[in-house]
Scaffold this active site. Structure first.
Site, short mmCIF file in Angstrom:
data_model
loop_
_atom_site.label_atom_id
_atom_site.label_comp_id
_atom_site.label_asym_id
_atom_site.label_seq_id
_atom_site.Cartn_x
_atom_site.Cartn_y
_atom_site.Cartn_z
N GLU A 169 0.72 -11.76 -11.04
CA GLU A 169 0.90 -12.04 -9.62
C GLU A 169 0.21 -13.36 -9.29
OE1 GLU A 169 1.53 -8.26 -7.12
OE2 GLU A 169 -0.61 -8.46 -7.42
N HIS A 204 -6.70 -6.76 -8.66
CA HIS A 204 -5.80 -7.36 -7.68
C HIS A 204 -6.50 -8.58 -7.06
CE1 HIS A 204 -3.41 -7.99 -4.08
NE2 HIS A 204 -2.44 -7.36 -4.72
N ASN A 263 2.51 -1.17 -3.89
CA ASN A 263 1.10 -1.24 -3.51
C ASN A 263 1.02 -1.26 -1.98
OD1 ASN A 263 -1.59 -1.84 -3.10
ND2 ASN A 263 -1.47 -3.95 -3.92
N LYS A 278 -1.58 -1.14 -0.13
CA LYS A 278 -2.80 -1.77 0.38
C LYS A 278 -3.42 -0.87 1.47
CE LYS A 278 -0.90 -6.13 -1.05
NZ LYS A 278 -0.83 -7.56 -0.90
P1 PGA Z 1 3.51 -8.87 -1.37
O1 PGA Z 1 2.20 -8.29 -2.11
O2 PGA Z 1 4.71 -8.28 -2.08
O3 PGA Z 1 3.39 -8.41 0.04
O4 PGA Z 1 3.46 -10.36 -1.53
C1 PGA Z 1 2.16 -8.18 -3.50
C2 PGA Z 1 0.81 -7.71 -3.94
O5 PGA Z 1 -0.21 -8.12 -3.36
O6 PGA Z 1 0.70 -6.91 -4.90
#
Ligand code: PGA
Length: 255
Positions: free
Chosen positions: A166, A96, A13, A15
């Site tokens: 998550e 999310h 992901n 983002k």
């Molecule tokens: P991170 O993000 O691996 O940077 O903690 C995970 C996510 O938000 O899906």
């Protein structure tokens, strides 16, 4: 701990990163090389929406990071599920924690899932408690998210759904604080049990459950090996082709 051979799904992901199409293409092609070399793993990348149509590669699938809850119309700034599909997305991440923090509640999430399924997108539903407490209220929170998102969906579409567990308190944290595999395993069982209330036990047992939250190439190995999950949802480290490539490679070796 016993782990049967399986095909892992590794999702990146991105983002709101990177800043340019050129950077996106270069990271993507490095990941695509890893995905081709490690073909037993299903690799999915979720780039920012404008990059979707320009990224394509062998052995790598594209996901949107979100969609609108409406099919089309006067919703300035929103992108619909059919538009994402038409741009090249096969998957979509819904629910999310960063979208939930921006206002997506269970009702909105359920609408987005229904839209996505009807547009032919595979759904990666993110769930996870905000914090852990000593009275197991967090289990209730996770169950409510599952029931709220999935209870009204077309039951025949269950094979189009993947759950990504998550815990919100684990996202964006230090990599050495990743959740212990045994705790993730417990949650994966609980998630399937909650999904069984909707889909029945047999179908729920087949529902893929991934883990996400502060994963890197080091902590990912123990989780893939011991947590009995079907894969991982990686944030920051999915922009680093070397680190992400190592995760893909490890998953391939376990398959
Ligand atoms: P991170 O993000 O691996 O940077 O903690 C995970 C996510 O938000 O899906």
């Amino acid at each position: 701990m016993f782990q049967s051979k399986k095909k892992f799904t590794i999702i990146g992901n991105w983002k709101m990163n990177p800043d340019t199409i050129e950077e996106a293409k270069s990271i993507f092609s490095a990941i695509s090389r890893q995905a081709t070399k490690n073909s037993k793993v299903m690799v999915v990348i979720a780039p920012p929406a404008p990059f979707i149509p320009v990224l394509s590669g062998k052995k790598i699938h594209i996901s949107a990071q979100d969609v609108a809850g409406e099919p089309h119309g006067a919703y300035t700034g929103s992108v619909g599920a059919r538009q994402m599909r038409s741009a090249g997305a096969e998957y979509v991440i819904i629910g999310h924690s960063e979208r939930r923090a921006a206002g997506d509640d269970d009702k909105i999430i359920a609408k987005k899932i229904a839209e996505s399924l009807s547009a032919g997108l595979r759904v990666i539903l993110c769930i996870g408690e905000k914090e852990r407490d000593n009275h197991a209220h967090y289990l209730h929170e996770v169950r409510e998210q599952i029931i709220g998102a999935l209870s009204r969906q077309d039951k025949k579409k269950i094979q189009w759904i993947t759950i990504a567990y998550e815990p919100v308190w684990e996202i964006g944290q230090s990599f050495d604080l990743a959740l212990a595999p045994a705790l993730i395993h417990e949650m994966a069982i609980y998630i399937k049990k909650s999904a069984a209330e909707i889909f029945g036990k047999k179908q729920a047992l087949r529902l893929p459950v991934l883990y996400g939250g502060s994963l890197n190439s080091e902590n990912a190995t123990a989780i893939l090996r011991d947590a009995c999950v079907d894969g991982l949802l990686v944030g920051r480290q999915s922009l680093d082709p070397l680190a992400f490539g190592k995760i893909i490679e490890y998953a391939n070796n376990l398959s």
